[in-house]
Scaffold this motif. Structure first.
Motif, mmCIF file in Angstrom:
data_model
loop_
_atom_site.group_PDB
_atom_site.id
_atom_site.type_symbol
_atom_site.label_atom_id
_atom_site.label_comp_id
_atom_site.label_asym_id
_atom_site.label_seq_id
_atom_site.Cartn_x
_atom_site.Cartn_y
_atom_site.Cartn_z
ATOM 1 N N MET A 1 47.493 39.454 46.796
ATOM 2 C CA MET A 1 46.939 40.065 45.603
ATOM 3 C C MET A 1 47.107 39.142 44.400
ATOM 4 N N SER A 2 48.169 38.356 44.420
ATOM 5 C CA SER A 2 48.413 37.466 43.289
ATOM 6 C C SER A 2 47.324 36.392 43.185
ATOM 7 N N ARG A 3 46.744 35.999 44.333
ATOM 8 C CA ARG A 3 45.658 35.019 44.290
ATOM 9 C C ARG A 3 44.448 35.582 43.568
ATOM 10 N N VAL A 4 44.146 36.834 43.828
ATOM 11 C CA VAL A 4 43.003 37.464 43.173
ATOM 12 C C VAL A 4 43.221 37.480 41.666
ATOM 13 N N VAL A 5 44.426 37.802 41.259
ATOM 14 C CA VAL A 5 44.733 37.846 39.819
ATOM 15 C C VAL A 5 44.601 36.443 39.215
ATOM 16 N N ARG A 6 45.082 35.419 39.951
ATOM 17 C CA ARG A 6 44.963 34.055 39.434
ATOM 18 C C ARG A 6 43.501 33.622 39.316
ATOM 19 N N TYR A 7 42.688 33.937 40.341
ATOM 20 C CA TYR A 7 41.271 33.563 40.290
ATOM 21 C C TYR A 7 40.557 34.297 39.156
ATOM 22 N N TYR A 8 40.889 35.554 38.965
ATOM 23 C CA TYR A 8 40.269 36.303 37.876
ATOM 24 C C TYR A 8 40.685 35.720 36.528
ATOM 25 N N ALA A 9 41.936 35.311 36.400
ATOM 26 C CA ALA A 9 42.398 34.703 35.151
ATOM 27 C C ALA A 9 41.685 33.373 34.907
ATOM 28 N N ARG A 10 41.482 32.586 35.977
ATOM 29 C CA ARG A 10 40.736 31.326 35.815
ATOM 30 C C ARG A 10 39.306 31.592 35.373
ATOM 31 N N PHE A 11 38.680 32.611 35.990
ATOM 32 C CA PHE A 11 37.317 32.958 35.618
ATOM 33 C C PHE A 11 37.243 33.361 34.148
#
Length: 111
Positions: A1-11
């Motif tokens: 789940m942390s990867r999704v949060v990181r990708y969303y933050a990058r976006f």
């Protein structure tokens, strides 16, 4: 789940960076990205057109061949025909399952 949060933050960071550009720089970026966006759209359209063309060619050919062969849906379905699904000519096989013990050969034990 942390990867999704990181990708969303990058976006969100990239989107914020694009919104922070001056209008002329955004126009240049859109002009550079537009051919790629158009190519993605065209590839999706080409996929849809090829599937439709396949169906337009295959379905009439299938119907034509089916009418020629006289097969009206009574093809081989893998099911046993008749009232009795258990064939009387089938052999009965007795099976005995053994638990693997410690005295099994080396190949079985993985040694």
């Amino acid at each position: 789940m942390s990867r999704v949060v990181r990708y969303y933050a990058r976006f969100r960071n990239v989107r914020g960076d694009l919104n922070g550009l001056p209008p002329w720089a955004r126009a240049v970026f859109i002009a550079v990205a537009l051919p790629g966006i158009v190519l993605v759209g065209l590839s999706i359209v080409a996929l849809i057109v090829s599937v439709v063309a396949l169906l337009f060619l295959a379905v009439p050919a299938y119907a034509f061949l089916r009418s020629i062969t006289g097969n009206n849906g009574k093809g081989e379905s893998g099911l046993v025909a008749g009232d009795n699904p258990w064939r009387p000519e089938a052999k009965h096989v007795d099976v005995k399952v053994r638990e693997r013990g410690d005295n099994a050969p080396d190949e079985v034990n993985g040694e």
